[in-house]
Design an enzyme around this catalytic site. Structure first.
Site, PDB file in Angstrom:
ATOM      1  N   ILE A 111     -52.097  12.503 -50.572  1.00  0.00           N
ATOM      2  CA  ILE A 111     -51.832  13.099 -49.710  1.00  0.00           C
ATOM      3  C   ILE A 111     -50.724  11.397 -49.232  1.00  0.00           C
ATOM      4  CG2 ILE A 111     -53.538  13.665 -47.958  1.00  0.00           C
ATOM      5  CD1 ILE A 111     -53.784  11.320 -46.959  1.00  0.00           C
ATOM      6  N   ASP A 112     -50.703  10.950 -50.285  1.00  0.00           N
ATOM      7  CA  ASP A 112     -49.444   9.383 -50.032  1.00  0.00           C
ATOM      8  C   ASP A 112     -48.128  10.471 -50.487  1.00  0.00           C
ATOM      9  OD1 ASP A 112     -51.596   8.345 -49.546  1.00  0.00           O
ATOM     10  OD2 ASP A 112     -52.713   7.337 -51.824  1.00  0.00           O
ATOM     11  N   ARG A 229     -53.444  -0.627 -27.447  1.00  0.00           N
ATOM     12  CA  ARG A 229     -54.998  -0.775 -28.567  1.00  0.00           C
ATOM     13  C   ARG A 229     -54.412  -0.118 -29.736  1.00  0.00           C
ATOM     14  NH1 ARG A 229     -56.322  -2.647 -24.429  1.00  0.00           N
ATOM     15  NH2 ARG A 229     -57.701  -1.328 -23.364  1.00  0.00           N
TER      16      ARG A 229
END
Ligand code: F6P
Length: 306
Positions: A111-112, A229
């Site tokens: 996925i990198d 958040r």
């Protein structure tokens, strides 16, 4: 990965080649953890995430003794060639095997998207879409409560995934390891610019290799007294139903890998270069350095500072 496994098995059948699956990566090769692969073993896996062969990082294989055991396994099993599916570590292992005369062809899957010789690595599209979907959902709360969100995206030491996702979600700013950031200019200025444009919520995307989302959130809180958040997307990005692009690329790469082995090629990596599938020398491919897309980064800068 499952779509690639399926394609390798089906393509091998087409070329009249017997196929076994090696489970748990190089550990499985060392310890003979294998299973016979035939048509039923790969049916209905094209749409499932993960890998039916399991995966593992092998410390033993990094040693010469481990590599020798793996080579002995190859001989015992009568393997003429191996298709190695994975990222940098997988291909360094493949390279080690090829030094012992084992034919290896690699399929890039991470996925990198950080393998320099290929424009695309399997999983990148699905992971990007997963992250975009999650951030879109987060945005609903951020927008309603007029809050700031700091989202940490995977990518190990590379920022390709974070930058791409950041562009896709219209992030307030994106921090990537390739571009050391200046907090004032790359975070605060972007929040101020967004506020000036009328925004009342902010989406800060942080590549895991650039900084910890918690630290960035704390810095924002200390500097301008808004209370962000934090969401760390983590392994959620590595799962789920693969996108059409990933399935098709995996299917094409799987075929190409088997064809390369059938033609007697070895030590090759199946790559996509400007939309065309090619095979490149494993060693040469691994020695190239993947750089961040300057064009994407320029656009990000322009849009976040406007
Ligand atoms: O290389 C793929 C990747 O998902 C990286 O983005 C991440 O840093 C790493 O693997 C996570 O590894 P692990 O699953 O061992 O925590």
């Amino acid at each position: 990965m499952n779509a690639a496994i399926r394609s390798v098995v089906r393509s091998a059948m087409y070329f009249g080649i017997d196929c076994i699956g090696i489970r748990r990566g190089y550990n499985g090769l060392i310890h003979g953890d294998i299973l016979r692969m035939d048509a039923p073993s790969v049916s209905r896996i094209i749409n499932s995430g993960g890998t039916i062969l399991y995966t593992a990082r092998s410390e033993e294989f990094k040693t010469e003794v481990g590599q020798q055991k793996a080579v002995d396994s190859c001989k015992l099993l009568g393997l003429d060639g191996i298709v190695a599916i994975g990222g940098d570590g997988t291909f360094r292992g493949a390279q080690a095997l090829s030094k012992y005369g084992i034919s290896v062809v690699g399929i890039p899957a991470t996925i990198d998207n950080d393998i320099a010789c290929t424009d695309y690595t399997l999983g990148y599209d699905t992971a990007s879409n997963t992250a975009v979907d999650a951030i879109d959902k987060l945005r609903d709360t951020m927008q309603s409560h007029e809050r700031c969100s700091v989202v940490e995206v995977m990518g190990r030491n590379a920022g390709h995934l974070a930058l791409y996702v950041g562009l896709a979600v219209g992030a307030t700013t994106v921090l990537v390891p390739e571009k050391p950031y200046n907090f004032e200019e790359d975070v605060l200025e972007c929040i101020r610019a967004a506020r000036f444009r009328g925004r009342t919520h902010y989406m800060i995307v942080v590549a895991e290799g650039a900084a910890s989302a918690f630290n960035v959130a704390q810095e924002i809180k200390d500097a301008i007294h808004i209370d962000p958040r934090v969401t760390v997307l983590g392994h959620i990005q590595r799962g789920g139903c693969p996108s059409a692009r990933d399935r098709v690329m995996a299917t094409r790469m799987g075929y190409q890998a088997v064809e390369a082995l059938a033609e007697g090629k070895t030590n090759r990596l199946i790559c996509t270069v400007r939309g065309t599938l090619v095979d490149v020398d494993l060693l040469e491919g691994l020695s190239m350095k993947r750089t961040l897309s300057e064009q994407q980064y320029k656009v990000l800068k322009a849009l976040t500072h406007a």
